[in-house]
Design an enzyme around this catalytic site. Structure first.
Site, PDB file in Angstrom:
ATOM      1  N   ARG A 136       0.804  -1.225   0.000  1.00 18.66           N
ATOM      2  CA  ARG A 136       0.000   0.000   0.000  1.00 18.66           C
ATOM      3  C   ARG A 136       0.840   1.280   0.000  1.00 18.66           C
ATOM      4  O   ARG A 136       0.377   2.339   0.408  1.00 18.66           O
ATOM      5  CB  ARG A 136      -0.996   0.016   1.170  1.00 18.66           C
ATOM      6  CG  ARG A 136      -1.998  -1.120   1.134  1.00 18.66           C
ATOM      7  CD  ARG A 136      -3.102  -0.923   2.158  1.00 18.66           C
ATOM      8  NE  ARG A 136      -4.084  -1.986   2.075  1.00 18.66           N
ATOM      9  CZ  ARG A 136      -4.059  -3.094   2.799  1.00 18.66           C
ATOM     10  NH1 ARG A 136      -3.083  -3.287   3.671  1.00 18.66           N
ATOM     11  NH2 ARG A 136      -4.994  -4.003   2.666  1.00 18.66           N
ATOM     12  N   LYS A 163       2.765  11.374 -10.674  1.00 20.85           N
ATOM     13  CA  LYS A 163       1.873  10.599 -11.543  1.00 20.85           C
ATOM     14  C   LYS A 163       2.575   9.300 -11.925  1.00 20.85           C
ATOM     15  O   LYS A 163       3.681   9.318 -12.465  1.00 20.85           O
ATOM     16  CB  LYS A 163       1.539  11.381 -12.814  1.00 20.85           C
ATOM     17  CG  LYS A 163       0.422  12.384 -12.686  1.00 20.85           C
ATOM     18  CD  LYS A 163       0.101  12.910 -14.081  1.00 20.85           C
ATOM     19  CE  LYS A 163      -1.043  13.873 -14.074  1.00 20.85           C
ATOM     20  NZ  LYS A 163      -1.360  14.347 -15.439  1.00 20.85           N
ATOM     21  N   GLU A 176       8.455  18.833 -24.244  1.00 15.11           N
ATOM     22  CA  GLU A 176       7.854  19.131 -22.939  1.00 15.11           C
ATOM     23  C   GLU A 176       8.401  20.434 -22.359  1.00 15.11           C
ATOM     24  O   GLU A 176       7.696  21.152 -21.657  1.00 15.11           O
ATOM     25  CB  GLU A 176       8.078  17.978 -21.970  1.00 15.11           C
ATOM     26  CG  GLU A 176       7.335  16.692 -22.311  1.00 15.11           C
ATOM     27  CD  GLU A 176       5.847  16.734 -21.938  1.00 15.11           C
ATOM     28  OE1 GLU A 176       5.363  17.789 -21.479  1.00 15.11           O
ATOM     29  OE2 GLU A 176       5.180  15.700 -22.113  1.00 15.11           O
ATOM     30  N   LYS A 187       6.560  23.270 -12.966  1.00 18.46           N
ATOM     31  CA  LYS A 187       5.766  22.103 -12.613  1.00 18.46           C
ATOM     32  C   LYS A 187       5.623  21.959 -11.107  1.00 18.46           C
ATOM     33  O   LYS A 187       4.546  21.608 -10.609  1.00 18.46           O
ATOM     34  CB  LYS A 187       6.374  20.825 -13.204  1.00 18.46           C
ATOM     35  CG  LYS A 187       5.486  19.619 -12.930  1.00 18.46           C
ATOM     36  CD  LYS A 187       5.696  18.482 -13.871  1.00 18.46           C
ATOM     37  CE  LYS A 187       4.597  17.435 -13.672  1.00 18.46           C
ATOM     38  NZ  LYS A 187       4.795  16.251 -14.531  1.00 18.46           N
ATOM     39  N   GLU A 217      -4.662  16.962  -9.884  1.00 20.95           N
ATOM     40  CA  GLU A 217      -5.164  17.387 -11.186  1.00 20.95           C
ATOM     41  C   GLU A 217      -6.682  17.634 -11.192  1.00 20.95           C
ATOM     42  O   GLU A 217      -7.421  17.103 -12.015  1.00 20.95           O
ATOM     43  CB  GLU A 217      -4.799  16.338 -12.251  1.00 20.95           C
ATOM     44  CG  GLU A 217      -4.822  16.907 -13.675  1.00 20.95           C
ATOM     45  CD  GLU A 217      -4.284  15.926 -14.701  1.00 20.95           C
ATOM     46  OE1 GLU A 217      -5.096  15.319 -15.393  1.00 20.95           O
ATOM     47  OE2 GLU A 217      -3.057  15.762 -14.779  1.00 20.95           O
ATOM     48  N   ARG A 254      -3.608  21.862 -12.716  1.00 19.59           N
ATOM     49  CA  ARG A 254      -2.636  20.889 -13.221  1.00 19.59           C
ATOM     50  C   ARG A 254      -3.039  20.322 -14.577  1.00 19.59           C
ATOM     51  O   ARG A 254      -2.189  19.842 -15.333  1.00 19.59           O
ATOM     52  CB  ARG A 254      -2.427  19.761 -12.202  1.00 19.59           C
ATOM     53  CG  ARG A 254      -1.259  18.850 -12.572  1.00 19.59           C
ATOM     54  CD  ARG A 254      -0.856  17.901 -11.462  1.00 19.59           C
ATOM     55  NE  ARG A 254       0.222  17.035 -11.893  1.00 19.59           N
ATOM     56  CZ  ARG A 254       0.811  16.118 -11.138  1.00 19.59           C
ATOM     57  NH1 ARG A 254       0.425  15.967  -9.882  1.00 19.59           N
ATOM     58  NH2 ARG A 254       1.779  15.359 -11.618  1.00 19.59           N
ATOM     59  N   ASN A 293      -1.335  19.382 -19.517  1.00 22.94           N
ATOM     60  CA  ASN A 293      -1.643  18.424 -20.565  1.00 22.94           C
ATOM     61  C   ASN A 293      -1.862  19.090 -21.926  1.00 22.94           C
ATOM     62  O   ASN A 293      -2.464  18.483 -22.823  1.00 22.94           O
ATOM     63  CB  ASN A 293      -2.891  17.614 -20.180  1.00 22.94           C
ATOM     64  CG  ASN A 293      -2.608  16.668 -19.027  1.00 22.94           C
ATOM     65  OD1 ASN A 293      -1.792  15.775 -19.131  1.00 22.94           O
ATOM     66  ND2 ASN A 293      -3.281  16.887 -17.914  1.00 22.94           N
ATOM     67  N   HIS A 335      -1.583  17.025 -24.993  1.00 23.73           N
ATOM     68  CA  HIS A 335      -1.520  15.620 -24.611  1.00 23.73           C
ATOM     69  C   HIS A 335      -2.756  14.825 -25.025  1.00 23.73           C
ATOM     70  O   HIS A 335      -2.651  13.627 -25.277  1.00 23.73           O
ATOM     71  CB  HIS A 335      -1.285  15.492 -23.108  1.00 23.73           C
ATOM     72  CG  HIS A 335       0.112  15.800 -22.690  1.00 23.73           C
ATOM     73  ND1 HIS A 335       0.716  17.010 -22.957  1.00 23.73           N
ATOM     74  CD2 HIS A 335       1.039  15.058 -22.026  1.00 23.73           C
ATOM     75  CE1 HIS A 335       1.950  17.001 -22.466  1.00 23.73           C
ATOM     76  NE2 HIS A 335       2.164  15.825 -21.910  1.00 23.73           N
ATOM     77  N   HIS A 375      -1.630  11.712 -26.912  1.00 20.84           N
ATOM     78  CA  HIS A 375      -1.885  10.365 -26.401  1.00 20.84           C
ATOM     79  C   HIS A 375      -2.734   9.555 -27.381  1.00 20.84           C
ATOM     80  O   HIS A 375      -2.541   8.345 -27.529  1.00 20.84           O
ATOM     81  CB  HIS A 375      -2.583  10.442 -25.048  1.00 20.84           C
ATOM     82  CG  HIS A 375      -1.689  10.861 -23.928  1.00 20.84           C
ATOM     83  ND1 HIS A 375      -2.138  11.104 -22.653  1.00 20.84           N
ATOM     84  CD2 HIS A 375      -0.346  11.070 -23.883  1.00 20.84           C
ATOM     85  CE1 HIS A 375      -1.132  11.456 -21.879  1.00 20.84           C
ATOM     86  NE2 HIS A 375      -0.029  11.439 -22.607  1.00 20.84           N
ATOM     87  N   HIS A 378       6.868   9.694 -27.263  1.00 25.80           N
ATOM     88  CA  HIS A 378       5.905  10.504 -26.515  1.00 25.80           C
ATOM     89  C   HIS A 378       6.084  11.991 -26.792  1.00 25.80           C
ATOM     90  O   HIS A 378       5.129  12.696 -27.122  1.00 25.80           O
ATOM     91  CB  HIS A 378       6.040  10.230 -25.014  1.00 25.80           C
ATOM     92  CG  HIS A 378       5.201  11.130 -24.174  1.00 25.80           C
ATOM     93  ND1 HIS A 378       3.827  11.047 -24.118  1.00 25.80           N
ATOM     94  CD2 HIS A 378       5.543  12.170 -23.360  1.00 25.80           C
ATOM     95  CE1 HIS A 378       3.349  11.979 -23.312  1.00 25.80           C
ATOM     96  NE2 HIS A 378       4.370  12.664 -22.840  1.00 25.80           N
TER      97      HIS A 378
END
Length: 355
Positions: free
Chosen positions: A118, A140, A182, A224, A234, A238, A242, A245, A249, A262
């Site tokens: 956990r 993330k 990026e 960031k 997010e 936040r 993206n 993205h 993606h 990417h």
């Protein structure tokens, strides 16, 4: 060395940026508080840096998982391999998972650390520019599914990010260019002055000028870190990170994670987002042209790869994590340095753009 701090109360952590940081054995060892350490890396990175990190952690009970490189390896099966290695190590709740590599390694290792017992300690040692400025910072972690990118994961913050800029010396040029996409994103969404700085230093960055790279990494990480501190999971601001993205993606997924890198897909996605903003009357065409021109100077693609159908891409976009009840939420802009979350963009506008 430059240092940026991600301010998250008791979970605050440093991002250290500088040359030769992986050679500081005492500093690396100090980040590991328990006895068990699992180092996750890949076949490209391990020959260069694994022995160095293992030597720094001598005295600990360590093991290493060396994954095949590539986005196509960011799967539930590889996640399972890392969990199996933790079990074989006998890792207890004070274990540390160390991610030595790029974004794929960091995402996989971080997700395993989030799930093992956990949640155990996690340290990022990014070796690609993209990982240094983006994926290693902010917690993330995820794996991809055939139906979409990063659909299974967790937020799990690292204990530290150590970005040794000397690792960029062994980074293939294509990967360096992909990371710069990026970096450009930060200027595009929030800092027009930084964007102008990038326009003035494009050739230096491609030439791996140490001072230019360190400055670009530090500015990107400061941006960031600030956003993550204000919106860790997010829920609002936040999402602006993206930019490009949702399109990018979709491209990666439709290509089966075996086409554009990417960062390359994000470069195309940013241009599409800028063009859509112009198409909707939200932003000047001149700013979209500046964005495209800078990406071209950095050696990045700005057009959709051939063979991708507009309806298929739109369907992929609907599985984007920002979508709500199947309704898209896109990150668009009002021009350089001014990004927004935009809802209810008509499908006809998106399909027209993609065609």
């Amino acid at each position: 060395m430059r240092e940026v701090k991600v301010e998250l109360g008791e979970r605050a952590y440093p991002i250290r940026i500088g040359a030769g940081l992986l050679q500081d054995g005492a500093a690396l060892s100090a980040l590991v508080t328990g006895q068990h350490v699992l180092i996750v890396t890949d076949g490209n990175v391990a020959p260069h840096y694994l022995a160095q990190v293992q030597q720094a952690l001598a005295g600990k009970t360590t093991n290493a998982v060396i994954l095949p490189p590539g986005e196509q390896e960011k799967t539930l099966a590889r996640f399972g391999d890392i969990l199996a290695a933790l079990a074989a190590l006998g890792a207890s709740r004070d274990a540390t998972v160390v991610a030595l590599g790029g974004g794929v390694v960091g995402d996989l290792a971080g997700f395993a650390a989030a799930c093992w017992m956990r949640g155990v300690r996690f340290v990022q040692l990014p070796t690609t520019l993209l990982a240094m400025v983006d994926s290693s910072v902010g917690g993330k972690t995820a794996v991809d599914l055939p139906s979409g990118k990063n659909l299974v994961g967790a937020f799990h913050q690292p204990a530290a990010v150590i970005a040794d800029t000397r690792t960029l010396d062994t980074l293939p040029l294509r990967e360096l260019r992909a990371g710069l996409a990026e970096v450009v994103k930060y200027g595009a969404i929030a800092d027009a002055e930084f964007f102008a700085w990038l326009e003035g230093h494009a050739e230096a960055l491609i030439a791996r000028d140490p001072e230019a790279l360190a400055e670009a990494i530090a500015v990107s990480c400061r941006q960031k870190a600030g956003v993550v501190a204000r919106d860790e999971t997010e829920q609002g601001e936040r999402m602006l990170l993206n930019f490009g993205h949702t399109f990018g993606h979709a491209i990666e997924t439709e290509q089966g994670y075996g086409g554009l890198l990417h960062g390359e897909a994000i470069a195309v996605g940013m241009v599409l987002a800028a063009k859509l903003s112009t198409q909707l009357g939200r932003a000047p065409a001149a700013d979209a042209d500046r964005l495209a021109a800078l990406l071209v100077r950095l050696g990045l693609p700005i057009a959709l790869p051939p063979g991708l159908g507009a309806p298929a891409l739109l369907q992929r976009m609907r599985l984007d994590k920002k979508a709500v009840s199947g309704a898209l939420r896109l990150i668009l802009w009002r021009g350089l340095g001014q990004a927004d979350v935009v809802r209810d963009v008509p499908d006809t506008e998106i399909l027209s753009l993609l065609r």
